[in-house]
Structure formats: C-alpha cells, structure tokens
Design an enzyme around this catalytic site. Structure first.
Site, PDB file in Angstrom:
ATOM      1  N   ARG A  24      49.902  32.918  77.347  1.00  0.00           N
ATOM      2  CA  ARG A  24      50.093  33.493  78.685  1.00  0.00           C
ATOM      3  C   ARG A  24      48.884  33.199  79.575  1.00  0.00           C
ATOM      4  O   ARG A  24      49.028  32.976  80.774  1.00  0.00           O
ATOM      5  CB  ARG A  24      50.294  35.017  78.603  1.00  0.00           C
ATOM      6  CG  ARG A  24      51.749  35.407  78.518  1.00  0.00           C
ATOM      7  CD  ARG A  24      51.937  36.926  78.402  1.00  0.00           C
ATOM      8  NE  ARG A  24      52.936  37.181  77.376  1.00  0.00           N
ATOM      9  CZ  ARG A  24      52.723  37.844  76.246  1.00  0.00           C
ATOM     10  NH1 ARG A  24      51.550  38.387  76.004  1.00  0.00           N
ATOM     11  NH2 ARG A  24      53.687  37.985  75.364  1.00  0.00           N
ATOM     12  N   CYS A  47      57.281  47.279  58.423  1.00  0.00           N
ATOM     13  CA  CYS A  47      57.483  48.733  58.383  1.00  0.00           C
ATOM     14  C   CYS A  47      58.964  49.090  58.368  1.00  0.00           C
ATOM     15  O   CYS A  47      59.338  50.211  58.035  1.00  0.00           O
ATOM     16  CB  CYS A  47      56.857  49.412  59.596  1.00  0.00           C
ATOM     17  SG  CYS A  47      55.271  48.742  60.068  1.00  0.00           S
TER      18      CYS A  47
END
Lengths: 460, 460
Positions: A24, A47
């Site tokens: 970016r 997770c």
C-alpha cells in the site's frame, strides 16, 4: 533506480499483513515483494480451527482471509510450498527449497521480514506420532483431524492439555458426538487463570459432560495392531482413546533465525524493538508468533501466540518497511475463550505473575450477572481482580461466566494500558441498561471490593 | 454526645444509596438517618420499566432493589408518602407533608442529602392529561400504563419521542401486540447519536415494523366522548392512537432546591463539587438525576439522568457524610440501549457537541461484525469515531448494530477517561477469539481509519 526487494518468510497473518501494508505504501516499481510459504495456505485464521473441527464453521476455506491468488493480484510474488532453509544475514539472501521439486535457490533481499510463526509442543513420548494423534496448529492439521474422526473406531476422544486450545477442542469433540476426557497437567484447567478461577472452569466442564483430569502427567500413547492410537497413558491411569488431540501450547518457530545468529529471548522468540525491527539489524523485521512481546504490566518480555497481535505486527512492519511509521507498544496479556456457553477471559497478571516480578498485591473476587438481575437471561459471572498493594494500581482481571463475560475484560485491558488505579476504575462511566449490565457493572463491583482491600491493607 | 441527624430527600437510587452507605460508616448511636419519599416505592430501577411494560420482566416488584422495610431494618427512619415542601437552609430544617393525612411538620438536620431526581418533560399541549396518555418515569406510571393497555379500545400506540425511553417503549408496545408509531421531532431517532447513525436506527426500526415519523412536531391530543385519547396531532398529520406514551426526556426536579436558594446550573440541575457537596454549602450534598455532572471530554457541565450515575453519587455522598472519603470525577457520556435486537451505544462527544465547545475534529465510520465473519451468528455493526484534529485525541464513539454492539462502547469509555489518542487506541490489546470478535475488533478498525484521517488532515 532499480526496485528494492523485500523478502517475507511466512505466508500467514504477520507476514502477509506486512507484505500487503508495504505494498500500500510502495508500488511494484518501487518495491519488489517476494514471500515464501512452506504450506498450502496463506492468511488463515488458526484460531478458527476448533470451530471448523466442531462444525460451527462449515468450510475450511471460510477460515482463509486471503488466498495466494488474491495476494498475487496485489503484485506480491508469493511462492507456495517453498521453505526457507537458511538466512544469510551477511550476504542479505535466503535459501529456499521447493518442497515439491526439491530444488533450492538463493534470493537476495534489501529488507527481510521473518514471520515463521510457532509450532505446537509435541511431547517426545512413545506413540505421539501414531495415527489418530493430532495437533491443531494448521489447516492441514485440522483436515487430518476431521478425516481421522471419520475413521475413528469409537467415540472416545482424549484431549491432552487444558489451555485455550485444549478447552476449545474439548467443545469441538463434544459437538462431534465424542465422549471427551481432558488430561491436564496442572491443578486446574486453564492455567492462564489463577487456580481458584480455573476451578470454576473445571466445574462448568463437569456440568457439560466433559471429564477433566487434573494433575495428569501423560507418559505415552498405546496403539493397536493397525498402528492407530487406542489409549493415552498417564503416570497413574490408562484412558482409552479413539482419537487424541494435542493442545499443549506452542513455542516460537525460530530455528532458522537462531541459526542465522539473530537474537532470541528466554522464551525462544525473536527480540525486536517497538518498530518490530530485529534488535541490532537495521533491515530485518519480525512479527507474529515467532517474536517476544513486551508485557506492559510486568515490564517483562513474553511469548504470546495470538492472531490479533500477529496482524498488528504485520501492519507496523509493513508501514515501516514501506517508508511510513508504526510501533507496537506491547501487550497487557488479554485472552478470551469459551467452552460451550462458558466464557473465559483474562488480562494483566495472575497472582503468580505478580509474585514473579516482585509486585505485592491484594485480590478480590465477586459474583454478579451480565444483565440486570431481573432481566431475562441474566447469567452468573465471577470477576477476580488484582491490585498493587499501597498504590492500588490495577494489575489484572480474570472473568469466568456465561454470556457477556468474555468481552467485559476489554474494560480492564484498556484500564491496564492506561495504568489506572482500581480507585479510578470504580468511577468509570460504563454502559448501563438492564439488558446489558446490572446498574453496577461486574467489573466495577470487583474494583470497589479490591479498592477496599487496598485501603485496608494499606492501613494495616 | 447526641447523635447527628442526616436528612435525605428522595428514596430512590442516589438518596437511599447515600443513606445505606452512611449507615455502614456510622451506626445508629452516632448518626440518626431520616429519609423522605413522596411516592410508594424505594430504590427501584426506573430503567427497567420498559421491560416490565413489555413483559420481559414479570413483576413490578422485580424492579425493586430494596423495599422500605429493608431500609428500616438498617435503622433508617424512612417516611413514605411524605413530601418535603421546603428546605430552610438557614434554620437547617425541612418541612414535610404526609400525603395521606395532609399533616405538615419540620425536621431539623445536621447534614442534608438532596436526591429529588428528575421529572419527565410533559409538553403543555391540549389533551396531554387525557386518559390513555402516559409517562413512564415511576413504577406508578408503569402500572398505570399497563392498566391502560388492558382498557385500550384498539391496538394502535403512539410513542412521542425517539430517545432512549422512546425507542425502548416502542419495543415494549410492539411486544404487547400494538401497532407502533414513533413521533420524533428531530431529523432522525436517537438524537443522542449523530443523524447519520440515527438513520441506521430508523432503518432497523422500519425493519421491525415500527413506523418512525421524523420532523414531527406534536400539537396536541384528541379525545373521545369518554375523555380517552383517540389521536395525536402534529403540525402536519393526525395519528390515531388507543394509547400514547410520552418519552420526551426528563428535567432535574429542583424546584425545592431552587426555592431554598441553592445553586442551579444552566440545565436546571444542582451544582456540586466532586465530593457531591452542593457548592457553597458545607453540610448539604446532592446526587442522582437532580444534579449536573462534569463531562470529562468537553469540560462542560451536563444533565444526565441515569441510574448508574445516581448509584455512584449515593456511594460517594454516603462515604463523605459518614466520615469517609469519596469523589465522583465526572462522566464521559456513555449510554447504551436497544430496540428489539438492535443495540445502540454512544460515549463522548457527537459532532455537534464537539462543535459547541470549539473542538475541531475528523470522523470515520466503519462496518464490521461482532464475531469473526465466518463464525455463526456474526451480525453487522457500524462504528463511528471522532478524533480531535491534529492531536488525535479520541473524542467520541457511536455504535449501532446487533449482538455485541452495545457493551463494546466501554472500550471507548475507558479510553476517553484516560484521554487516549486514537493512535493509542489502535494498539489496544483487546480480547480476541472468533466467537467474540473479528481479529481486528470493530473499535480498532474505526480507530485505524480515523487515525489515518487525523494524519491526512494534519498534512493538508
């Protein structure tokens, strides 16, 4: 001017966040980005694996935030199934091996990001590599476990370890229709809590039909004639098992970095400054599960493998690599989890953490509810709070309860970051309405009680 | 030594908390406590009334935290249905009238606590006293409304006002099977939010089948031959109504204090110091809905009627009256509510609040979810954040969304109290696990976006 080259080792949260953020800041004409991932997947939620195994999440691909193709569309030269086997710090290059062809080659870098993650602790005991014994660290592990469940001759599951992964996998196995036994080395499950709070988790798991055996030292795994696990043995007992899940925690994957002479801490993680630059190396950054982080409450370094930290590290690294500016100030040790409808949360220091750094403290524990007591669905919640002796500084909070317990710990996480005293916590202007909280939020009730204990201890 | 006498005016949260806390510090031989309550009830949750009216809470008495008898057991001389009609500050005495017998008498005090609460705004318009038109401030009001619902000739309810009470009563009427129209003076419901966030509430209420009319100036109420309300008229329209609920907010009940020459602020509330002592009066304290409080973000005084503040005031007053020490530092303006499953929260300053105090700011609004996107039950949430131009100080947060939206505002409430910058907020170590949050909590996503806006604005 030729483009600079950034090399990233590791295609998960920290590494690919760093790569994306750097992109970016700087386009492909300015910065060439090469990323190596030894596995099949990028940017996935480890997770989420317990919820995929348990059936709450339908598809493996639901856990993938960004595929290799999506990264390549952002002009990142991503090399999958390619393992970096050596970092030549002096020569500013890495050696990578294509895991399919076996071909090795060197790639030079101007800037390097190490995001090699963590690996599960796998005890070196007889039979731990047997069929039917599974870790749950990677998507591949999750798929192997799911396949194994289909092949399991019976419905008895043994989970080794009663930390976050252990209790989440206990829930998952229960949801898959298994009879679940959790073997736990410590005095209570959830050693990330004080034992008095862990006991509440134990009792709740009993109520869910999960058998938790504490003080159990696993000695090995027994296998049948087909090589598949049949039982787990401990120092005292034998637990029949059709499938075994290892949830004993993880350790930083830093063999590569260590071999390259990069600085490692006492927990085995890479040492960085707040910009996530590896100590003493101007052009090398590291982040995610392979680094140690500063605990803002104790002032010590810790190793905490958690996706939310890895993502923050990646953002900070990407900004700094790309010519911006970012720092990761540290953590306060917040962690939340659940077993079925029991929510478990902690932040800051446990009693033994405070003792280890020489902090004298007082504690208070209160029972309350997540909603006004008269509001339908009000469920119990226990909050334990630690405050420093004399100063009254908030040191830690642990919460075990039903709906609304887990995220309440955020109140304490912010207060710890701001180094508030518990007296200051008692006055916090927290959201109150009967569906969301009693008129005194449980965290405020705990703060009042521990604040009184601070005053009493100070006058003694 | 003769016991000192404490007189308390008002038997609800602030007054009775003060009395109870003072009693904990000093026994009946040291402190004589007389409390006057003009109504039938003590220490009840007015915030719970909408849920009782809506049927979520079964019994009126469920809302009563402590009955008159329970207070008396703690050696508090509680005089129910007795209205204080005059405070003689110079003479240190109050005149009280028994509302049943009409008998008046004077009671002397050494220390006085004023906790007279607030009264609902009731527009002075034709027909506002008609049968079928109800406020919902007291338990008596709630009972009258419930009785009125039984007598209503049809099932059309008009709610006047679209603030917290208005939207909560809209839900209650909907649950009682009424067709609900909410008449709202402002451009959007929930004027405690910026209009862009209020619009989200409007849209959600549409989806629930609640008709919300904005920009509606109520001009009066029409009644039938039996004197009961038949319609509400506005400047443009006539809305047929079988029952009307007024939820237009409250104003401090300070006529008594004002007549006694005690200092009132620009919002009509009593002015106190942080110990809740009335300015300029050593032996008079005031707390709860009848006082103005310091807004820690804007530095201005505000009037906020909220049970959680009243309870805190009572604790502080009770400690100070009893010889202990306590202060109420102020508020940050946190408020949470819901309409059916839509959660609404705010803390700190809205755009117009910031403008009113001359603070230049930037804003950002983000959409996220309360759980990891792939986790079952992940529901949308919109977070708007304001930060001060240049300094980046967090100024306010508004959240509208489904499960998990309301109490997330506590993160911002603590950060506001600690005067954090949004840059500091981006680094907060908040609880993360897929059932409880995306890997970037929605509050962190908003902080990152507004932080970028701060930097951009600063470099412009």
């Amino acid at each position: 001017m030729a483009a600079e080259r950034l090399v990233v080792i590791g295609g998960d949260a920290a590494g690919m966040s760093a790569a994306s953020q750097a992109r970016r800041f700087r386009g492909p004409d300015e910065l060439d980005i090469v990323a190596f991932e030894r596995g099949h997947f990028t940017s996935y939620s480890a997770c989420g694996i317990p919820y995929w195994v348990g059936g709450d999440v339908g598809q493996r691909d639901d856990l993938i935030a960004r595929t290799p193709e999506e990264h390549r569309e952002r002009a990142i030269d991503l090399r999958m199934r390619t393992e970096v086997t050596e970092i030549d710090v002096a020569g500013q290059r890495v050696r990578a091996v294509d895991r399919d062809s076996g071909e090795a080659s060197w790639t030079g870098y101007d800037k390097l990001v190490i995001a090699t993650g963590a690996r599960p602790v796998r005890p070196e005991l007889p039979g731990m590599d047997a069929a039917g014994v599974h870790g749950v660290q990677t998507l591949g592990d999750g798929q192997a476990l799911l396949d194994s469940l289909d092949r399991a001759p019976g419905r008895r599951a043994v989970v080794v370890g009663a930390g976050y992964i252990g209790v989440e996998m206990a829930e998952a196995m229960l949801k898959r229709g298994f009879e679940v036994t959790v073997l736990n080395r410590g005095p209570q499950p959830m050693s990330t809590l004080d034992p008095d709070m862990g006991r509440l988790v134990h009792e709740a798991m009993d109520g869910m039909g999960i058998t938790t055996v504490s003080g159990a030292e696993v000695t090995g795994v027994r296998t049948g004639p087909d090589g598949r696990v049949t039982a787990v043995t401990t120092d005292g007992e034998t637990y029949p098992a059709d499938v075994v899940v290892l949830g004993i925690g993880v350790t930083p994957e830093t063999a590569l970095a260590g071999a390259a002479g990069l600085p490692l801490g006492s927990h085995g993680g890479l040492l960085t400054d707040p910009s996530m630059r590896v100590m003493g190396h101007q052009n090398i950054w590291a982040g995610g599960d392979c680094v140690e982080v500063l605990d803002l409450v104790s002032g010590r370094l810790r190793h905490i493998a958690l996706g939310t930290h890895a993502n923050k590290h990646g953002q900070v690294i990407g900004a700094n690599v790309g010519g911006g500016y970012g720092t990761f100030p540290g953590v306060v040790g917040t962690a939340v989890s659940k077993v079925c409808d029991l929510e478990i949360a902690r932040t800051g220091l446990r009693e033994k953490d405070a003792e280890a750094v020489g902090l004298r403290f007082v504690t208070a524990t209160v029972k309350s509810t997540g909603r006004a007591g008269y509001y339908p669905g009000a469920r119990p919640m226990t909050v334990k709070m630690l405050a420093e002796y004399r100063t009254g500084r908030l040191l830690g909070v642990q919460i075990v309860g039903r709906e609304g317990a887990a995220k309440r710990v955020d109140i304490a996480a912010v207060a710890l970051t701001a180094r508030m005293t518990v007296d200051q916590v008692t006055a916090l202007d927290l959201g109150y309405a009967p569906p969301f909280s009693p008129v005194w939020d449980p965290v405020l009730v705990a703060a009042r009680k521990v604040n009184a204990a601070v005053r009493e201890a100070g006058s003694a």
